[in-house]
Design a protein around this motif. Structure first.
Motif, PDB file in Angstrom:
ATOM      1  N   TYR A  32       0.835  -1.199   0.000  1.00 22.76           N
ATOM      2  CA  TYR A  32       0.000   0.000   0.000  1.00 22.76           C
ATOM      3  C   TYR A  32       0.871   1.250   0.000  1.00 22.76           C
ATOM      4  O   TYR A  32       1.083   1.900   1.020  1.00 22.76           O
ATOM      5  CB  TYR A  32      -0.978  -0.019   1.169  1.00 22.76           C
ATOM      6  CG  TYR A  32      -2.006  -1.090   0.995  1.00 22.76           C
ATOM      7  CD1 TYR A  32      -2.152  -2.111   1.929  1.00 22.76           C
ATOM      8  CD2 TYR A  32      -2.823  -1.117  -0.145  1.00 22.76           C
ATOM      9  CE1 TYR A  32      -3.097  -3.111   1.753  1.00 22.76           C
ATOM     10  CE2 TYR A  32      -3.753  -2.118  -0.333  1.00 22.76           C
ATOM     11  CZ  TYR A  32      -3.888  -3.110   0.625  1.00 22.76           C
ATOM     12  OH  TYR A  32      -4.802  -4.104   0.440  1.00 22.76           O
ATOM     13  N   ALA A  34       1.362   4.794  -2.317  1.00 22.91           N
ATOM     14  CA  ALA A  34       0.704   5.646  -3.306  1.00 22.91           C
ATOM     15  C   ALA A  34       1.655   6.752  -3.756  1.00 22.91           C
ATOM     16  O   ALA A  34       2.603   7.104  -3.050  1.00 22.91           O
ATOM     17  CB  ALA A  34      -0.566   6.260  -2.722  1.00 22.91           C
ATOM     18  N   TYR A  36       1.661  10.750  -5.542  1.00 21.54           N
ATOM     19  CA  TYR A  36       0.883  11.962  -5.757  1.00 21.54           C
ATOM     20  C   TYR A  36       1.671  12.949  -6.604  1.00 21.54           C
ATOM     21  O   TYR A  36       2.904  12.981  -6.545  1.00 21.54           O
ATOM     22  CB  TYR A  36       0.536  12.644  -4.428  1.00 21.54           C
ATOM     23  CG  TYR A  36      -0.279  11.788  -3.501  1.00 21.54           C
ATOM     24  CD1 TYR A  36       0.328  10.832  -2.698  1.00 21.54           C
ATOM     25  CD2 TYR A  36      -1.671  11.912  -3.443  1.00 21.54           C
ATOM     26  CE1 TYR A  36      -0.421  10.018  -1.856  1.00 21.54           C
ATOM     27  CE2 TYR A  36      -2.427  11.109  -2.605  1.00 21.54           C
ATOM     28  CZ  TYR A  36      -1.796  10.165  -1.817  1.00 21.54           C
ATOM     29  OH  TYR A  36      -2.545   9.364  -0.985  1.00 21.54           O
ATOM     30  N   VAL A  46      -3.795  12.156  -6.402  1.00 19.61           N
ATOM     31  CA  VAL A  46      -3.267  10.795  -6.409  1.00 19.61           C
ATOM     32  C   VAL A  46      -3.138  10.294  -7.848  1.00 19.61           C
ATOM     33  O   VAL A  46      -4.045  10.456  -8.657  1.00 19.61           O
ATOM     34  CB  VAL A  46      -4.128   9.848  -5.541  1.00 19.61           C
ATOM     35  CG1 VAL A  46      -5.542   9.724  -6.053  1.00 19.61           C
ATOM     36  CG2 VAL A  46      -3.462   8.494  -5.399  1.00 19.61           C
ATOM     37  N   TYR A  49      -1.992   4.045  -6.696  1.00 21.18           N
ATOM     38  CA  TYR A  49      -2.146   3.485  -5.363  1.00 21.18           C
ATOM     39  C   TYR A  49      -1.859   1.997  -5.413  1.00 21.18           C
ATOM     40  O   TYR A  49      -1.788   1.401  -6.502  1.00 21.18           O
ATOM     41  CB  TYR A  49      -3.545   3.766  -4.791  1.00 21.18           C
ATOM     42  CG  TYR A  49      -4.691   3.187  -5.605  1.00 21.18           C
ATOM     43  CD1 TYR A  49      -5.315   3.936  -6.601  1.00 21.18           C
ATOM     44  CD2 TYR A  49      -5.152   1.892  -5.381  1.00 21.18           C
ATOM     45  CE1 TYR A  49      -6.361   3.421  -7.340  1.00 21.18           C
ATOM     46  CE2 TYR A  49      -6.194   1.365  -6.120  1.00 21.18           C
ATOM     47  CZ  TYR A  49      -6.801   2.143  -7.088  1.00 21.18           C
ATOM     48  OH  TYR A  49      -7.833   1.608  -7.828  1.00 21.18           O
ATOM     49  N   ALA A  50      -1.678   1.419  -4.233  1.00 23.83           N
ATOM     50  CA  ALA A  50      -1.337  -0.015  -4.139  1.00 23.83           C
ATOM     51  C   ALA A  50      -0.167  -0.354  -5.065  1.00 23.83           C
ATOM     52  O   ALA A  50      -0.222  -1.336  -5.821  1.00 23.83           O
ATOM     53  CB  ALA A  50      -2.561  -0.871  -4.454  1.00 23.83           C
ATOM     54  N   TYR A  87       5.207  13.016  -4.684  1.00 21.43           N
ATOM     55  CA  TYR A  87       5.368  12.466  -3.339  1.00 21.43           C
ATOM     56  C   TYR A  87       4.898  11.019  -3.290  1.00 21.43           C
ATOM     57  O   TYR A  87       3.889  10.676  -3.920  1.00 21.43           O
ATOM     58  CB  TYR A  87       4.541  13.250  -2.315  1.00 21.43           C
ATOM     59  CG  TYR A  87       4.958  14.688  -2.114  1.00 21.43           C
ATOM     60  CD1 TYR A  87       4.389  15.707  -2.870  1.00 21.43           C
ATOM     61  CD2 TYR A  87       5.930  15.026  -1.164  1.00 21.43           C
ATOM     62  CE1 TYR A  87       4.772  17.032  -2.694  1.00 21.43           C
ATOM     63  CE2 TYR A  87       6.313  16.348  -0.977  1.00 21.43           C
ATOM     64  CZ  TYR A  87       5.727  17.346  -1.743  1.00 21.43           C
ATOM     65  OH  TYR A  87       6.110  18.654  -1.569  1.00 21.43           O
ATOM     66  N   GLN A  89       3.637   7.940  -0.513  1.00 20.20           N
ATOM     67  CA  GLN A  89       2.961   7.853   0.794  1.00 20.20           C
ATOM     68  C   GLN A  89       2.738   6.385   1.118  1.00 20.20           C
ATOM     69  O   GLN A  89       2.195   5.646   0.290  1.00 20.20           O
ATOM     70  CB  GLN A  89       1.624   8.596   0.742  1.00 20.20           C
ATOM     71  CG  GLN A  89       0.693   8.339   1.925  1.00 20.20           C
ATOM     72  CD  GLN A  89      -0.532   7.548   1.519  1.00 20.20           C
ATOM     73  OE1 GLN A  89      -1.169   7.827   0.511  1.00 20.20           O
ATOM     74  NE2 GLN A  89      -0.880   6.532   2.297  1.00 20.20           N
ATOM     75  N   ALA A  91       1.101   3.300   3.476  1.00 22.70           N
ATOM     76  CA  ALA A  91      -0.072   3.008   4.310  1.00 22.70           C
ATOM     77  C   ALA A  91       0.073   1.613   4.921  1.00 22.70           C
ATOM     78  O   ALA A  91      -0.889   0.868   5.030  1.00 22.70           O
ATOM     79  CB  ALA A  91      -1.350   3.125   3.495  1.00 22.70           C
ATOM     80  N   PHE A  98       4.635  10.428   4.365  1.00 24.60           N
ATOM     81  CA  PHE A  98       4.988  10.786   2.999  1.00 24.60           C
ATOM     82  C   PHE A  98       6.510  10.816   2.842  1.00 24.60           C
ATOM     83  O   PHE A  98       7.250  11.050   3.811  1.00 24.60           O
ATOM     84  CB  PHE A  98       4.469  12.186   2.657  1.00 24.60           C
ATOM     85  CG  PHE A  98       2.981  12.295   2.521  1.00 24.60           C
ATOM     86  CD1 PHE A  98       2.189  12.614   3.613  1.00 24.60           C
ATOM     87  CD2 PHE A  98       2.363  12.098   1.286  1.00 24.60           C
ATOM     88  CE1 PHE A  98       0.804  12.730   3.491  1.00 24.60           C
ATOM     89  CE2 PHE A  98       0.990  12.220   1.149  1.00 24.60           C
ATOM     90  CZ  PHE A  98       0.208  12.525   2.250  1.00 24.60           C
TER      91      PHE A  98
END
Lengths: 107, 119
Positions: A32, A34, A36, A46, A49-50, A87, A89, A91, A98
């Motif tokens: 996870y 991501a 941006y 965004v 993701y993933a 950036y 990030q 999760a 970040f």
């Protein structure tokens, strides 16, 4: 807190070039992750993701991958609208964190 | 289309409490499907996630003792309180929605609001 080291901090490239940005986690994290894009005076948007799933509406010249603890964003064939700051990030767990950002500038 | 809008004082005195509200429009503020977050960006610097809210608050470790987050679903708003502010808390503050269920990314952001800490 998990630290995300992002490099390079800036890169100069020309329209049509390919650019690669890397984020390295301070510990093993899940997929996870991501990415941006942020333009001056605007909120981030965004892109991925993933690790590698493109957000709806994002051009296919953006791609994401992972090798070990290094996560990579690749922009193939840079377009004028791609000059911005990027950036990562993570999760993997709270608090979410970040990377420090990579500014993609016009050569 | 869901939209977020931050509001609050643009100037806060040192040692006081910064209070911001994020109003959700175009949809409902669901705390059963999404997390809600506050993210800030000091001038010329990178993004910092202050914390996320999902029934409980999950804050950045260095800010935990000063952060309070809450949600008012009847008003479609969530809020941030940051106590004992200093000049280091000067930043653009964003509220954002954290999409979960296989995504775990901030998919909707407010426009941001600048908060200056100064006497």
């Amino acid at each position: 807190d998990i630290q995300m080291t992002q490099f390079p901090s800036s890169v100069s490239a020309a329209v049509g070039d390919s650019v690669t940005i890397t984020c390295r986690a301070s510990q093993v994290i899940s997929s996870y992750l991501a990415w941006y894009q942020q333009k001056p005076g605007k909120a981030p948007k965004v892109l991925i993701y993933a690790t590698s799933t493109l957000q709806s509406g994002v051009p296919s010249r953006f791609s994401g991958s992972v090798s070990g603890t290094d996560f990579t964003l690749t922009i193939s064939s840079l377009q004028p609208e791609d000059f911005a700051t990027y950036y990562c990030q993570q999760a993997n767990g709270f608090p979410l964190t970040f990377g420090g950002g990579t500014k993609v500038e016009i050569k | 289309q869901l939209q977020l809008l931050e509001s609050g004082p643009g100037l806060v005195k040192p040692s006081e409490t910064l209070s911001l509200t994020c109003t959700v429009s175009g949809g409902s503020l669901s705390i059963s499907e999404y997390y809600w977050a506050w993210i800030r960006q000091p001038p010329g610097k990178g993004l910092e996630c202050i914390g996320t809210f999902y029934y409980n608050t999950y804050s950045k470790s260095s800010l935990k003792s000063r952060v309070t987050m809450s949600v008012d679903t009847s008003k479609n708003q969530f809020s941030l309180k940051l106590s004992s502010v200093t000049a280091a808390d000067t930043a653009v503050y964003y509220c954002a929605r954290l999409a979960v269920q296989g995504v775990w990314a901030f998919d909707i952001w407010g426009q941001g609001t600048m908060v200056i800490v100064s006497s």
